[in-house]
Design a protein around this motif. Structure first.
Motif, PDB file in Angstrom:
ATOM      1  N   THR A  44      14.394  23.548  47.254  1.00  0.00           N
ATOM      2  CA  THR A  44      14.205  24.806  47.982  1.00  0.00           C
ATOM      3  C   THR A  44      13.702  25.884  47.025  1.00  0.00           C
ATOM      4  OG1 THR A  44      16.459  25.591  47.603  1.00  0.00           O
ATOM      5  CG2 THR A  44      16.079  24.193  49.541  1.00  0.00           C
ATOM      6  N   GLU A  45      13.267  26.967  47.618  1.00  0.00           N
ATOM      7  CA  GLU A  45      12.809  28.109  46.827  1.00  0.00           C
ATOM      8  C   GLU A  45      13.076  29.369  47.623  1.00  0.00           C
ATOM      9  OE1 GLU A  45       8.620  27.797  46.157  1.00  0.00           O
ATOM     10  OE2 GLU A  45       8.168  27.348  48.253  1.00  0.00           O
ATOM     11  N   SER A  46      13.158  30.461  46.894  1.00  0.00           N
ATOM     12  CA  SER A  46      13.355  31.733  47.583  1.00  0.00           C
ATOM     13  C   SER A  46      12.054  32.146  48.260  1.00  0.00           C
ATOM     14  CB  SER A  46      13.803  32.807  46.592  1.00  0.00           C
ATOM     15  OG  SER A  46      12.737  33.113  45.702  1.00  0.00           O
ATOM     16  N   VAL A  47      12.166  33.072  49.217  1.00  0.00           N
ATOM     17  CA  VAL A  47      10.968  33.567  49.901  1.00  0.00           C
ATOM     18  C   VAL A  47      10.051  34.265  48.905  1.00  0.00           C
ATOM     19  CG1 VAL A  47      10.146  35.171  51.661  1.00  0.00           C
ATOM     20  CG2 VAL A  47      12.141  33.747  52.121  1.00  0.00           C
ATOM     21  N   SER A  48      10.637  34.949  47.941  1.00  0.00           N
ATOM     22  CA  SER A  48       9.814  35.608  46.917  1.00  0.00           C
ATOM     23  C   SER A  48       8.994  34.591  46.138  1.00  0.00           C
ATOM     24  CB  SER A  48      10.701  36.405  45.954  1.00  0.00           C
ATOM     25  OG  SER A  48      11.352  37.453  46.629  1.00  0.00           O
ATOM     26  N   GLU A  49       9.636  33.454  45.798  1.00  0.00           N
ATOM     27  CA  GLU A  49       8.909  32.419  45.076  1.00  0.00           C
ATOM     28  C   GLU A  49       7.822  31.806  45.941  1.00  0.00           C
ATOM     29  OE1 GLU A  49      12.638  30.948  42.246  1.00  0.00           O
ATOM     30  OE2 GLU A  49      12.174  29.914  44.130  1.00  0.00           O
ATOM     31  N   ALA A  50       8.130  31.562  47.214  1.00  0.00           N
ATOM     32  CA  ALA A  50       7.144  30.970  48.114  1.00  0.00           C
ATOM     33  C   ALA A  50       5.942  31.883  48.310  1.00  0.00           C
ATOM     34  CB  ALA A  50       7.788  30.653  49.465  1.00  0.00           C
ATOM     35  N   LEU A  51       6.178  33.197  48.290  1.00  0.00           N
ATOM     36  CA  LEU A  51       5.098  34.154  48.546  1.00  0.00           C
ATOM     37  C   LEU A  51       4.548  34.765  47.273  1.00  0.00           C
ATOM     38  CD1 LEU A  51       6.586  36.089  51.605  1.00  0.00           C
ATOM     39  CD2 LEU A  51       5.053  34.125  51.621  1.00  0.00           C
ATOM     40  N   SER A  52       4.882  34.217  46.125  1.00  0.00           N
ATOM     41  CA  SER A  52       4.488  34.850  44.863  1.00  0.00           C
ATOM     42  C   SER A  52       2.966  34.990  44.745  1.00  0.00           C
ATOM     43  CB  SER A  52       5.041  34.056  43.677  1.00  0.00           C
ATOM     44  OG  SER A  52       4.536  32.720  43.704  1.00  0.00           O
ATOM     45  N   GLY A  53       2.240  33.952  45.168  1.00  0.00           N
ATOM     46  CA  GLY A  53       0.781  34.026  45.070  1.00  0.00           C
ATOM     47  C   GLY A  53       0.213  35.116  45.955  1.00  0.00           C
ATOM     48  N   VAL A  54       0.733  35.208  47.197  1.00  0.00           N
ATOM     49  CA  VAL A  54       0.254  36.244  48.117  1.00  0.00           C
ATOM     50  C   VAL A  54       0.625  37.626  47.592  1.00  0.00           C
ATOM     51  CG1 VAL A  54       0.346  37.109  50.476  1.00  0.00           C
ATOM     52  CG2 VAL A  54       0.467  34.642  50.056  1.00  0.00           C
ATOM     53  N   VAL A  78      11.942  42.357  48.951  1.00  0.00           N
ATOM     54  CA  VAL A  78      12.315  41.129  49.644  1.00  0.00           C
ATOM     55  C   VAL A  78      13.837  41.001  49.609  1.00  0.00           C
ATOM     56  CG1 VAL A  78      12.051  38.630  49.767  1.00  0.00           C
ATOM     57  CG2 VAL A  78      10.140  40.046  48.970  1.00  0.00           C
ATOM     58  N   GLN A  79      14.463  41.037  50.762  1.00  0.00           N
ATOM     59  CA  GLN A  79      15.913  40.890  50.875  1.00  0.00           C
ATOM     60  C   GLN A  79      16.175  39.539  51.549  1.00  0.00           C
ATOM     61  OE1 GLN A  79      17.830  44.132  52.835  1.00  0.00           O
ATOM     62  NE2 GLN A  79      19.861  43.232  52.762  1.00  0.00           N
ATOM     63  N   ASP A  80      16.576  38.542  50.703  1.00  0.00           N
ATOM     64  CA  ASP A  80      16.696  37.186  51.257  1.00  0.00           C
ATOM     65  C   ASP A  80      18.099  36.870  51.781  1.00  0.00           C
ATOM     66  OD1 ASP A  80      18.264  36.702  49.005  1.00  0.00           O
ATOM     67  OD2 ASP A  80      16.646  35.690  47.925  1.00  0.00           O
ATOM     68  N   ASN A  81      19.065  37.760  51.531  1.00  0.00           N
ATOM     69  CA  ASN A  81      20.428  37.550  52.024  1.00  0.00           C
ATOM     70  C   ASN A  81      20.993  36.179  51.640  1.00  0.00           C
ATOM     71  OD1 ASN A  81      20.717  40.092  53.379  1.00  0.00           O
ATOM     72  ND2 ASN A  81      19.360  39.315  54.982  1.00  0.00           N
ATOM     73  N   GLY A  82      20.531  35.686  50.486  1.00  0.00           N
ATOM     74  CA  GLY A  82      21.064  34.421  49.990  1.00  0.00           C
ATOM     75  C   GLY A  82      20.445  33.196  50.629  1.00  0.00           C
ATOM     76  N   TYR A  83      19.425  33.344  51.426  1.00  0.00           N
ATOM     77  CA  TYR A  83      18.801  32.195  52.072  1.00  0.00           C
ATOM     78  C   TYR A  83      17.574  31.749  51.285  1.00  0.00           C
ATOM     79  CZ  TYR A  83      21.716  32.985  56.173  1.00  0.00           C
ATOM     80  OH  TYR A  83      22.771  33.117  57.018  1.00  0.00           O
ATOM     81  N   ARG A  84      17.404  30.442  51.247  1.00  0.00           N
ATOM     82  CA  ARG A  84      16.253  29.821  50.614  1.00  0.00           C
ATOM     83  C   ARG A  84      15.563  28.926  51.641  1.00  0.00           C
ATOM     84  NH1 ARG A  84      16.518  30.005  45.003  1.00  0.00           N
ATOM     85  NH2 ARG A  84      15.352  28.058  44.769  1.00  0.00           N
ATOM     86  N   VAL A  85      14.301  28.544  51.361  1.00  0.00           N
ATOM     87  CA  VAL A  85      13.553  27.697  52.299  1.00  0.00           C
ATOM     88  C   VAL A  85      13.137  26.425  51.590  1.00  0.00           C
ATOM     89  CG1 VAL A  85      12.718  29.621  53.685  1.00  0.00           C
ATOM     90  CG2 VAL A  85      11.374  28.851  51.721  1.00  0.00           C
ATOM     91  N   HIS A  86      12.997  25.353  52.379  1.00  0.00           N
ATOM     92  CA  HIS A  86      12.522  24.100  51.816  1.00  0.00           C
ATOM     93  C   HIS A  86      11.096  24.271  51.307  1.00  0.00           C
ATOM     94  CE1 HIS A  86      15.880  21.476  52.675  1.00  0.00           C
ATOM     95  NE2 HIS A  86      15.964  21.974  53.913  1.00  0.00           N
ATOM     96  N   ALA A 123      20.792  32.645  65.778  1.00  0.00           N
ATOM     97  CA  ALA A 123      20.737  31.673  66.883  1.00  0.00           C
ATOM     98  C   ALA A 123      20.087  30.373  66.430  1.00  0.00           C
ATOM     99  CB  ALA A 123      19.991  32.268  68.063  1.00  0.00           C
ATOM    100  N   GLY A 124      20.409  29.934  65.219  1.00  0.00           N
ATOM    101  CA  GLY A 124      19.894  28.664  64.723  1.00  0.00           C
ATOM    102  C   GLY A 124      18.455  28.705  64.271  1.00  0.00           C
ATOM    103  N   ALA A 125      17.874  29.859  64.178  1.00  0.00           N
ATOM    104  CA  ALA A 125      16.472  29.975  63.766  1.00  0.00           C
ATOM    105  C   ALA A 125      16.362  30.845  62.519  1.00  0.00           C
ATOM    106  CB  ALA A 125      15.635  30.576  64.893  1.00  0.00           C
ATOM    107  N   LEU A 126      15.447  30.448  61.639  1.00  0.00           N
ATOM    108  CA  LEU A 126      15.143  31.244  60.453  1.00  0.00           C
ATOM    109  C   LEU A 126      14.241  32.391  60.887  1.00  0.00           C
ATOM    110  CD1 LEU A 126      14.919  31.816  57.381  1.00  0.00           C
ATOM    111  CD2 LEU A 126      12.996  30.216  57.347  1.00  0.00           C
ATOM    112  N   GLN A 127      14.669  33.615  60.620  1.00  0.00           N
ATOM    113  CA  GLN A 127      13.898  34.779  61.004  1.00  0.00           C
ATOM    114  C   GLN A 127      13.559  35.610  59.764  1.00  0.00           C
ATOM    115  OE1 GLN A 127      15.867  37.048  64.067  1.00  0.00           O
ATOM    116  NE2 GLN A 127      15.242  35.606  65.682  1.00  0.00           N
ATOM    117  N   ILE A 128      12.269  35.933  59.648  1.00  0.00           N
ATOM    118  CA  ILE A 128      11.787  36.763  58.533  1.00  0.00           C
ATOM    119  C   ILE A 128      11.135  37.985  59.159  1.00  0.00           C
ATOM    120  CG2 ILE A 128      10.334  36.886  56.480  1.00  0.00           C
ATOM    121  CD1 ILE A 128      10.468  33.866  56.313  1.00  0.00           C
TER     122      ILE A 128
END
Length: 782
Positions: free
Chosen positions: A566-576, A596-604, A652-657
């Motif tokens: 997994t990676e943080s949203v910041s890492e995933a969007l680093s290029g952008v 970027v406030q990830d609230n401790g969540y990471r993404v695959h 509600a079971g969904a990842l929301q950004i």
């Protein structure tokens, strides 16, 4: 008899002395002056040779010698003109000598300018200046000197004619007197005939024969050294000088011809009728690979089998005819029509790149008598330049690739290749234009370009932009571009080739062959060694007899393992995020503050590509449409740089950004206006703000004032929603103020993805709402 003899003798003496005086005047005055004028032509030729030696000198010693020689020749010419001024017998000759002095100063001034260019190392400019300005002044001086020579020769011919008339008169007079006094003066007449008449007649006859035949090797024999004998000696000396000058002039002409034959540059002149003159440099035959040059039409010799179109060829032909025989200003007006470089196909199929340099040769009246064309074969130079350019481009591409991590680069290549393959499938499935297909082609190519710009892959960005522009033309009904399946496939092949070039450099030149595909990411994962050491410490510290500790340890290890890959949203969007400063600079705005406030969540990891494709549009739209310029922000009491907030959560079971910025908000007023113009809503229809906001998801919709490489092409939100649908996600707009019906409303963009793509870190529950990662693009990072 004494009186008669005295009268006859006196008359004979008078006529003889008068004739001798006229002969001396011609042989010692007029003829030498004419010879000196002819010598001026030879001296001008000497200056021309010395000047060409100066320009084409291989080293500084030769240049210095040529300059010293030129100084001496200038002094010699000035002295010769001074003698001509003393011997001028008419206003015309005085005027010509004055003009020659003025032209001489202009000529040597131009030569000095050429020498300065040569000394400065500007050889090609010196050569061009030689054949342009220097040649002009040389021709002017030669013309004046030639006119002076003609004037002197005319004076000489008139003097000789007058002398002949005088001699004839003398002969006739003596013959008449002798006839009258033949009885009384037979002996005296015989003596006079033998001593005066016969030598004069012989001299007159031979002089006339030499003048008529121009055979300057002949001489008049000298019988005795009296008045007539001295005149004959002077005449023979004049003929000797003429012979020497003729030989010298012939040698100078031969030297110029030899120089033209050995000069490693193609030079020709174009005369009336746009025909090539017979005199040209021999190197032209090597350039054009033919000996058939003299007398050929300029357009046939130079411009046949070239890459020039019919319109350009007609302009060159018209310009060349328009210049010849006209004032020199015509060349100034038409010179831009005379092309400077052509690609000429040789009989064996080879293509030569030829550089063309044009100059006008004018006469003393300023009329163009010839066009001089210098031709250089620059094929190898252009090839070397192209190779150097390709090498430079390759090095730039290597630098661009190295600036991107290996894994991200492989993901980009894989994603872009998928888009290209999808576009190729769409093109081959449609033999005719289809609006939905064109919109899909455009969205895919726009996404590739956005990602390429994100990673600063400039060469690929440029190639993709051209293809995207082609799709943009297909989207507009008023465009004349028609659907051409094969043409679209060829354009797409250029994009594919550019992608393969980047991939080849990455794998072959840089040896980065270890890029992981999506399946590999799921199979082989990397983890921070601290996580492993922390898990080992928990395993060692746990009490095997305590069930609660075992369960706690199991949950902790499970959370650790879940974080793998997994990676943080910041890492995933680093290029952008890293591309936003340059984007803001393009738009004339300051780089925004991105929180970027990830609230401790990471993404695959495999979700990172989707997020990048989505946020490359969302963040660019936010900077372009949401955040105003620094001037507008300061006027409203805001800081010059805008801010963008990205918050990650699970609901509600969904990842929301959620994405929002501190701009004025969504331009609902402009959206309504555009929708009304397009007929999507009626002018009297009651439409809610939510319904108006959803219009931005329509394909082709844009509120941009003008089309740029960043925005205004009508692609963005529809592409974002399409990407999310592929991942079973969604996109919606949520207003954050209560200003119903206002032209601008603050809002949030909510990106929803399946909850399985998000993983909560071990401390997510404790840190929810507290962990904030700030990325002040460029400024804050530094």
């Amino acid at each position: 008899m004494f009186v008669a003899l005295s009268a006859i003798g006196g008359y004979a003496v008078y006529q003889t002395r008068h004739s001798a005086s006229e002969v001396r005047k011609v042989t010692e005055g007029v003829v030498p002056s004419a010879l000196a004028s002819a010598d001026l032509v030879s001296q001008v030729k000497d200056v021309q040779l010395a000047t060409m030696t100066l320009v084409y000198a291989p080293d500084g010693n030769v240049v210095a010698q040529a300059q010293e020689e030129l100084k001496a020749k200038k002094l010699s010419l000035q002295q010769a003109l001074a003698l001509q001024a003393k011997g001028a017998h008419s206003h015309a000759q005085v005027g010509l000598v004055s003009q020659a002095n003025d032209s001489l100063e202009n000529y040597f001034s131009a030569i000095n300018d050429t020498a300065k260019m040569k000394a400065a190392g500007k050889n090609e400019l010196a050569q061009a200046f030689l054949f342009a300005n220097v040649a002009q002044y040389r021709d002017e001086l030669e013309g004046i000197v030639e006119t002076l020579r003609v004037e002197k020769n005319r004076e000489k011919d008139e003097a000789i004619t007058a002398l002949n008339d005088t001699l004839s008169t003398t002969t006739m007079a003596i013959a008449l007197v002798t006839g009258i006094a033949i009885i009384l003066l037979t002996s005296i007449g015989s003596l006079l005939y033998r001593q005066i008449t016969r030598p004069l007649s012989r001299m007159q006859g031979m002089m006339s024969e030499i003048a008529a035949s121009q055979d300057f090797t002949r001489r008049v024999p000298v019988g005795r050294m009296d008045e007539v004998g001295h005149s004959i000696v002077a005449f023979n000396g004049m003929i000797q000088k003429i012979q020497e000058n003729a030989s010298l002039l012939k040698q100078k002409t031969a030297d110029i011809q030899a120089m033209l034959q050995n000069m490693q540059q193609g030079i020709l002149t174009v005369v009336e009728g746009a025909v090539v003159h017979a005199e040209y440099s021999a190197y032209l035959e090597a350039i054009f690979e033919t000996k058939e040059i003299a007398g050929r039409k300029l357009m046939d010799l130079v411009f046949s089998d070239t890459d020039l179109g019919a319109d350009v060829l007609s302009q060159v032909d018209a310009a060349s005819h328009a210049c010849l025989g006209e004032d020199s200003i015509n060349f100034t007006f038409n010179q831009h029509l005379l092309v400077g470089e052509i690609a000429k196909r040789m009989p064996d199929g080879r293509v030569k790149i030829l550089d063309l340099s044009w100059s006008a040769i004018t006469n003393e009246s300023g009329l163009i008598v010839r066009l001089m064309l210098c031709v250089r074969d620059v094929t190898e130079l252009r090839q070397l330049a192209a190779e150097a350019g390709e090498q430079k481009r390759r090095l730039e591409m290597i630098g661009e690739i190295l600036a991107v991590s290996q894994e991200k680069f492989h993901r980009f290549i894989e994603s872009s290749s998928d888009f290209v393959s999808e576009n190729e499938r769409i093109i081959r499935q449609h033999s005719q234009a289809d609006g939905a297909a064109i919109a899909e082609l455009f969205r895919n190519m726009h996404t590739i370009k956005g990602n390429a710009r994100t990673y600063n892959l400039q060469h690929l960005t440029n190639v993709v932009h051209e293809t995207e522009q082609s799709y943009a033309e297909l989207r507009h009904p008023e465009s004349e571009r028609a659907w051409n399946q094969e043409g679209l496939v060829l354009e797409l092949a250029r994009v594919k080739e550019a992608l393969e070039s980047y991939a080849t450099i990455n794998e072959v030149s840089l040896g980065r062959k270890g890029g992981l595909r999506r399946g590999d990411v799921e199979r082989y994962l990397m983890i921070d060694i601290e996580h492993i050491q922390d898990s080992l410490r928990q395993l060692e510290a746990v009490n095997p007899d305590n069930l609660g500790e075992l369960i706690s340890m199991r949950d902790s290890v499970r959370r650790t393992l879940q974080l793998l890959g997994t990676e943080s949203v910041s890492e995933a969007l680093s290029g952008v995020l890293g591309s936003l400063p340059s984007l803001a600079n393009e738009l004339g705005k300051e780089a925004p503050l991105v929180r970027v406030q990830d609230n401790g969540y990471r993404v695959h990891g495999h979700a990172g590509e989707t997020l990048k494709n989505v946020f490359v549009h969302l963040l660019r739209n936010s900077i372009d449409h949401g955040i105003e310029s620094s001037e507008h922000r300061v006027a409203r009491g805001q800081p010059p740089a805008g801010s963008i907030d990205i918050e990650v959560g699970v609901d509600a079971g969904a990842l929301q950004i959620t994405v929002s910025d501190d701009g004025r908000g969504l331009a609902l007023g402009r959206i309504r206006s555009i929708a009304t113009e397009k007929g999507w809503i009626g002018p009297d229809d009651t439409v809610s703000d939510e319904e108006v906001a959803n219009l931005i998801f329509r394909p082709g919709f844009s509120t941009a004032e003008k089309v740029t490489e960043v925005s205004g092409r009508g692609v963005g939100m529809d592409a974002v929603r399409d990407f999310l649908k592929r991942e079973n996600g969604s996109l919606q707009l949520r207003f954050t103020d209560a200003r119903e019906g206002a032209d601008f409303r603050r809002f949030q963009t909510v990106v929803s993805l399946p909850g399985a793509l998000a993983i909560a870190s071990a401390s997510a529950g404790q840190q929810a709402g507290s962990k904030t990662e700030e990325a002040q693009l460029d400024a804050v990072v530094e």
